[in-house]
Scaffold this motif. Structure first.
Motif, PDB file in Angstrom:
ATOM      1  N   VAL A  21    -113.344 -29.386 -49.055  1.00 41.67           N
ATOM      2  CA  VAL A  21    -112.487 -29.927 -48.002  1.00 41.67           C
ATOM      3  C   VAL A  21    -113.295 -30.946 -47.212  1.00 41.67           C
ATOM      4  N   ALA A  22    -112.894 -32.202 -47.323  1.00 35.14           N
ATOM      5  CA  ALA A  22    -113.623 -33.290 -46.657  1.00 35.14           C
ATOM      6  C   ALA A  22    -113.037 -33.519 -45.275  1.00 35.14           C
ATOM      7  N   ASN A  23    -113.091 -32.482 -44.453  1.00 39.93           N
ATOM      8  CA  ASN A  23    -112.499 -32.567 -43.120  1.00 39.93           C
ATOM      9  C   ASN A  23    -113.053 -31.440 -42.263  1.00 39.93           C
ATOM     10  N   ARG A  24    -112.471 -31.258 -41.089  1.00 43.17           N
ATOM     11  CA  ARG A  24    -112.989 -30.291 -40.134  1.00 43.17           C
ATOM     12  C   ARG A  24    -111.826 -29.669 -39.349  1.00 43.17           C
ATOM     13  N   GLY A  25    -112.155 -28.802 -38.408  1.00 39.92           N
ATOM     14  CA  GLY A  25    -111.161 -28.280 -37.474  1.00 39.92           C
ATOM     15  C   GLY A  25    -110.056 -27.491 -38.146  1.00 39.92           C
ATOM     16  N   GLU A  26    -108.864 -27.548 -37.529  1.00 38.86           N
ATOM     17  CA  GLU A  26    -107.775 -26.696 -37.992  1.00 38.86           C
ATOM     18  C   GLU A  26    -107.304 -27.043 -39.399  1.00 38.86           C
ATOM     19  N   ILE A  27    -107.353 -28.319 -39.786  1.00 39.93           N
ATOM     20  CA  ILE A  27    -106.855 -28.673 -41.107  1.00 39.93           C
ATOM     21  C   ILE A  27    -107.814 -28.164 -42.194  1.00 39.93           C
ATOM     22  N   ALA A  28    -109.111 -28.134 -41.910  1.00 39.68           N
ATOM     23  CA  ALA A  28    -110.054 -27.567 -42.874  1.00 39.68           C
ATOM     24  C   ALA A  28    -109.778 -26.075 -43.062  1.00 39.68           C
ATOM     25  N   VAL A  29    -109.515 -25.387 -41.964  1.00 37.95           N
ATOM     26  CA  VAL A  29    -109.184 -23.961 -42.026  1.00 37.95           C
ATOM     27  C   VAL A  29    -107.889 -23.757 -42.806  1.00 37.95           C
ATOM     28  N   ARG A  30    -106.892 -24.599 -42.506  1.00 40.36           N
ATOM     29  CA  ARG A  30    -105.586 -24.474 -43.157  1.00 40.36           C
ATOM     30  C   ARG A  30    -105.711 -24.621 -44.683  1.00 40.36           C
ATOM     31  N   ASN A 303     -96.902 -42.258 -44.814  1.00 37.80           N
ATOM     32  CA  ASN A 303     -98.235 -41.680 -44.728  1.00 37.80           C
ATOM     33  C   ASN A 303     -98.529 -40.958 -46.034  1.00 37.80           C
ATOM     34  N   THR A 304     -99.561 -41.404 -46.715  1.00 37.19           N
ATOM     35  CA  THR A 304     -99.869 -40.904 -48.055  1.00 37.19           C
ATOM     36  C   THR A 304    -100.852 -39.736 -47.981  1.00 37.19           C
ATOM     37  N   ARG A 305    -100.465 -38.716 -47.267  1.00 38.62           N
ATOM     38  CA  ARG A 305    -101.341 -37.562 -47.044  1.00 38.62           C
ATOM     39  C   ARG A 305    -100.504 -36.415 -46.488  1.00 38.62           C
ATOM     40  N   LEU A 306    -101.165 -35.302 -46.242  1.00 38.06           N
ATOM     41  CA  LEU A 306    -100.549 -34.184 -45.547  1.00 38.06           C
ATOM     42  C   LEU A 306    -100.485 -34.520 -44.060  1.00 38.06           C
ATOM     43  N   GLN A 307     -99.374 -34.183 -43.407  1.00 40.67           N
ATOM     44  CA  GLN A 307     -99.218 -34.483 -41.986  1.00 40.67           C
ATOM     45  C   GLN A 307     -99.697 -33.322 -41.121  1.00 40.67           C
ATOM     46  N   VAL A 308    -100.089 -33.648 -39.903  1.00 43.98           N
ATOM     47  CA  VAL A 308    -100.448 -32.621 -38.928  1.00 43.98           C
ATOM     48  C   VAL A 308     -99.311 -31.604 -38.799  1.00 43.98           C
ATOM     49  N   GLU A 309     -98.081 -32.088 -38.791  1.00 39.83           N
ATOM     50  CA  GLU A 309     -96.915 -31.258 -38.494  1.00 39.83           C
ATOM     51  C   GLU A 309     -96.301 -30.591 -39.722  1.00 39.83           C
ATOM     52  N   HIS A 310     -97.013 -30.561 -40.844  1.00 43.37           N
ATOM     53  CA  HIS A 310     -96.443 -29.972 -42.054  1.00 43.37           C
ATOM     54  C   HIS A 310     -96.042 -28.501 -41.912  1.00 43.37           C
ATOM     55  N   PRO A 311     -96.667 -27.705 -41.007  1.00 41.15           N
ATOM     56  CA  PRO A 311     -96.296 -26.290 -40.946  1.00 41.15           C
ATOM     57  C   PRO A 311     -94.825 -26.018 -40.632  1.00 41.15           C
ATOM     58  N   ASP A 382    -102.416 -22.150 -35.840  1.00 35.06           N
ATOM     59  CA  ASP A 382    -103.356 -22.849 -36.710  1.00 35.06           C
ATOM     60  C   ASP A 382    -104.423 -23.489 -35.829  1.00 35.06           C
ATOM     61  N   SER A 383    -105.664 -23.069 -35.977  1.00 33.72           N
ATOM     62  CA  SER A 383    -106.712 -23.578 -35.092  1.00 33.72           C
ATOM     63  C   SER A 383    -108.046 -23.598 -35.795  1.00 33.72           C
ATOM     64  N   LYS A 401    -102.669 -25.718 -33.159  1.00 39.26           N
ATOM     65  CA  LYS A 401    -101.231 -25.958 -33.282  1.00 39.26           C
ATOM     66  C   LYS A 401    -100.520 -24.612 -33.170  1.00 39.26           C
ATOM     67  N   LEU A 402     -99.505 -24.576 -32.330  1.00 36.56           N
ATOM     68  CA  LEU A 402     -98.673 -23.392 -32.198  1.00 36.56           C
ATOM     69  C   LEU A 402     -97.354 -23.686 -32.890  1.00 36.56           C
ATOM     70  N   ILE A 403     -97.035 -22.890 -33.900  1.00 32.84           N
ATOM     71  CA  ILE A 403     -95.811 -23.109 -34.668  1.00 32.84           C
ATOM     72  C   ILE A 403     -94.890 -21.908 -34.470  1.00 32.84           C
ATOM     73  N   ILE A 404     -93.661 -22.188 -34.076  1.00 32.81           N
ATOM     74  CA  ILE A 404     -92.685 -21.141 -33.784  1.00 32.81           C
ATOM     75  C   ILE A 404     -91.505 -21.259 -34.743  1.00 32.81           C
ATOM     76  N   ARG A 405     -91.080 -20.136 -35.303  1.00 36.63           N
ATOM     77  CA  ARG A 405     -89.893 -20.102 -36.148  1.00 36.63           C
ATOM     78  C   ARG A 405     -88.850 -19.185 -35.515  1.00 36.63           C
ATOM     79  N   GLY A 406     -87.615 -19.676 -35.411  1.00 35.03           N
ATOM     80  CA  GLY A 406     -86.528 -18.869 -34.872  1.00 35.03           C
ATOM     81  C   GLY A 406     -85.314 -18.946 -35.768  1.00 35.03           C
ATOM     82  N   LYS A 407     -84.338 -18.100 -35.497  1.00 30.55           N
ATOM     83  CA  LYS A 407     -83.132 -18.116 -36.324  1.00 30.55           C
ATOM     84  C   LYS A 407     -82.319 -19.380 -36.087  1.00 30.55           C
ATOM     85  N   ASP A 408     -82.468 -19.980 -34.892  1.00 31.81           N
ATOM     86  CA  ASP A 408     -81.856 -21.264 -34.570  1.00 31.81           C
ATOM     87  C   ASP A 408     -82.724 -21.934 -33.506  1.00 31.81           C
ATOM     88  N   ARG A 409     -82.292 -23.112 -33.034  1.00 29.91           N
ATOM     89  CA  ARG A 409     -83.139 -23.865 -32.105  1.00 29.91           C
ATOM     90  C   ARG A 409     -83.299 -23.149 -30.767  1.00 29.91           C
TER      91      ARG A 409
END
Length: 504
Positions: A21-30, A303-311, A382-383, A401-409
Motif C-alpha cells: 500500500v503506497a499510502n498512509r493514514g485511514e486509506i492504508a488501514v482500509r 477521478n481514476t482512483r478510489l474515492q475518500v467517500e467510497h464507504p 475508518d481512521s 471518517k464516520l460512516i452511518i447507515r440507516g434504513k432511510d435518510r
C-alpha cells in the motif's frame, strides 16, 4: 442489499499474493483490511512521522521510506517501487492522493513487473488532464457545460471566454482539490482573474493552462461510482451526493442523493457508465457531475482512483470496492451485470478533520490523548490515528471518517447525530461539533443543499457562545486535572505542617 459480493474470491490463482500500500493514514488501514481478509500479505511504506500509526502496526511488513519532508517520501515513486521489489510485493495499491493518479508512476510500476491496482497509464493520462477529458467526453456525445478552452486557440482565449458569459468559473487544466479555481461574475475583471488563475495553476501544478466554463449558480455536486474490468465490462455502483463542501473540498457525502428522482438517477448513472465504457475503463473510478437547479447536469471530471467517500457506496450495496479493485488487477472479469448491482437504505459519511471551523477551518494539531470512536449498529469508523498518536501539520487534516447507515435518510441523520455526540477525541480540536450543527440545520434535513451552502450559512461554522458559568466550571475542572495545579491545591502550608500529628 446485494449479496453477490459476500463470498470472498479464490486468490490461489492470482498472479500476486502480496500487496504493498503506497499510502498512509485511514486509506492504508482500509486497504490492508481487505488485503488481509483475503489471506494476502499486506505491506506498507511509511515515513518516520508515521512510525507509530495504526497502518504500520497492522501491516504484515512495514518499510521505512525517507524524504526531505514526510509528504515528499510518499511521492517518491522510485523509492516505493524499490520497497515493493525488496519485499516481494506482487501488486501496489496507491490509495488516493499522492501517486494514485500519476501516469509515470503507473508506468514504472508495470515496467517493474508489478501489478498496478488502478486504471491503465493511458486512462490516467486522459482523465488527469481536465481539458483533454472534457474534449473527449464532449466528442463522445455526453453533456458538458458551455466553455472556452485555452489550448484550442490561446490568442482568442479571453475573447471566447467572454462570449460564454458570466458567471464564469476559471479552472486550471491540471487542477484538483479546488486549487486555482476562480469565479468571475464581473467580466470587466476577466483578464485580471485569468492571470491570477494561470499563476496559481503554475504554482500548484506546474501547469498554467486554463479553461473557463459557465458557472452554475448553487449547483449540486453528484458523482457516480463505476467499475470496469478492462475487458469490456462496466457497471455503475450508483451515485453519491457531495454538495456540502468548504473551500471546494468535500465534508459530507451521502447516497442516495436526495436531489434525484428515479429517472434522473438512472440517467446520470448510465451517463457515467457510458463514459467509462467509451474508454474501456479498468478498475474503480468516479465520474463527477455538476447538477443544476432545473435538473440539468454536466460532466465535471473523472477521478481514476478510489474515492475518500467510497464507504457509503459499500454500505448500501454490500460491495467491497477494494476487493473488486484487487480482483480486476488480478485479471478477473467483473462476472456480473448492471441488474445484479442493487442497493438498500441510506448512508452518510462525515470527514472528521483536525480543524477549527469557527476560525476559517484552520487546521489544528496535538497529541491524541483520548480516542473513543462511536459504536452501534450502522456505525462505521475508518481512521488511521490511534490513542497515544500525534496529529501534525505534515499531512492533510482529515484524521478519520464516520460512516452511518440507516434504513432511510431520516434514520441515518438521527444515528449520525448520536454518533457524532458520542465521538471523543481529546488533544486537538476537531470538527465534530460543527458537523452536528450542520446536520441539524433545516435545509440539510430537507436535503436542500448546494456547493455554496456553507458560505451562505456561516452561522453553522460559528461556535455558539458558552455561558460564563459553564466556561468557568470547565476551566476549573481543566485546571484541577493537571498535576501542577493538583499539587498546589493539595499541598499543606508549612505553618500547618509544623503542627505534626496533633489533633484538637
Amino acid at each position: 442489499m446485494s449479496n453477490r459480493n459476500t463470498k470472498a474470491p479464490d486468490v490461489s490463482s492470482w498472479p500476486f499474493n502480496s500487496v504493498l500500500v503506497a499510502n498512509r493514514g485511514e486509506i492504508a488501514v482500509r486497504v490492508l483490511r481487505t488485503v488481509q481478509k483475503l489471506g494476502l500479505k499486506g505491506i506498507v511504506v511509511y515515513h518516520a512521522a508515521d512510525r507509530g500509526t495504526l497502518a504500520v502496526k497492522m501491516a504484515d511488513q512495514a518499510i521505512e521510506i525517507t524524504g526531505s519532508t514526510p509528504v515528499a517520501s510518499y511521492l517518491d515513486g522510485a523509492q516505493i517501487i524499490a520497497a515493493a521489489k525488496a519485499s516481494g510485493a506482487g501488486a501496489i495499491h496507491p490509495g488516493y492522493g499522492f501517486l494514485s493518479e500519476n501516469k509515470g508512476f503507473c508506468q514504472a510500476v508495470e515496467a517493474a513487473g508489478i501489478r498496478f491496482i488502478g486504471p491503465t497509464p493511458e486512462q490516467i493520462d486522459l482523465m488527469g488532464d481536465k481539458v483533454r477529458a472534457r474534449n473527449y467526453v464532449e466528442k463522445a456525445g455526453f453533456p458538458v457545460a458551455p466553455s472556452a478552452i485555452e489550448d484550442n486557440d490561446p490568442a482568442t482565449f479571453v475573447e471566447r471566454s467572454r462570449k460564454v458569459g458570466a458567471p464564469l468559473l476559471i479552472k486550471p487544466s491540471a487542477g484538483g482539490g479546488g486549487k486555482g479555481m476562480r469565479i468571475v461574475r464581473d467580466l470587466a475583471l476577466l483578464e485580471q482573474e485569468i492571470e491570477r488563475g494561470r499563476s496559481e495553476g503554475q504554482r500548484y501544478f506546474g501547469d498554467g493552462r486554463l479553461y473557463c466554463e459557465r458557472y452554475i449558480e448553487n449547483p449540486r455536486h453528484i458523482e457516480v461510482q463505476v467499475l470496469g474490468d478492462g475487458q469490456g465490462n462496466v457497471v455503475h455502483v450508483f451515485e453519491r451526493e457531495c454538495s456540502v463542501q468548504r473551500r471546494f473540498q468535500k465534508i459530507v457525502e451521502e447516497t442516495p442523493s436526495p436531489a434525484l428522482d428515479a429517472a434522473q438517477r438512472e440517467k446520470i448513472c448510465e451517463t457515467a457508465a457510458g463514459i467509462a465504457r467509451a474508454i474501456g475503463y479498468r478498475n474503480a473510478g468516479t465520474v463527477e457531475f455538476i447538477f443544476g437547479q432545473q435538473g440539468e447536469f454536466y460532466f465535471l471530471e473523472m477521478n481514476t482512483r478510489l474515492q475518500v467517500e467510497h464507504p457509503v457506496t459499500e454500505e448500501i450495496t454490500g460491495i467491497d470496492l477494494v476487493q473488486e479493485q484487487l480482483r480486476v488487477a488480478a485479471g478477473e472479469k467483473l462476472g456480473y451485470v448492471q441488474s445484479d448491482v442493487t442497493s438498500s437504505g441510506h448512508a452518510i459519511e462525515f470527514r472528521i478533520y483536525a480543524e477549527d471551523a469557527a476560525r476559517g477551518y484552520t487546521p489544528t494539531t496535538g497529541p491524541v490523548l483520548t480516542l473513543q470512536p462511536p459504536q452501534g449498529e450502522g456505525v462505521r469508523w475508518d481512521s488511521g490515528v490511534i490513542q497515544g498518536g500525534e496529529v501534525t501539520a505534515a499531512f492533510d487534516p482529515m484524521i478519520a471518517k464516520l460512516i452511518i447507515r440507516g434504513k432511510d435518510r431520516d434514520d441515518a441523520i438521527a444515528k449520525a447525530d448520536k454518533a457524532l455526540r458520542e465521538t471523543v477525541l481529546l488533544g486537538c480540536k476537531t470538527n465534530t461539533a460543527f458537523l452536528r450543527r450542520l446536520i441539524q440545520h433545516p435545509a440539510f434535513v430537507a436535503g436542500d443543499v448546494h456547493t455554496g451552502f456553507l458560505d451562505a450559512n456561516p452561522q453553522i461554522a460559528a461556535e455558539p457562545e458558552m455561558a460564563k458559568t459553564t466556561l468557568h466550571a470547565l476551566l476549573s475542572a481543566a485546571s484541577l486535572s493537571t498535576r501542577p495545579m493538583r499539587d498546589v491545591a493539595d499541598a499543606v502550608p508549612n505553618m500547618h505542617a509544623a503542627i505534626g500529628g496533633w489533633r484538637n
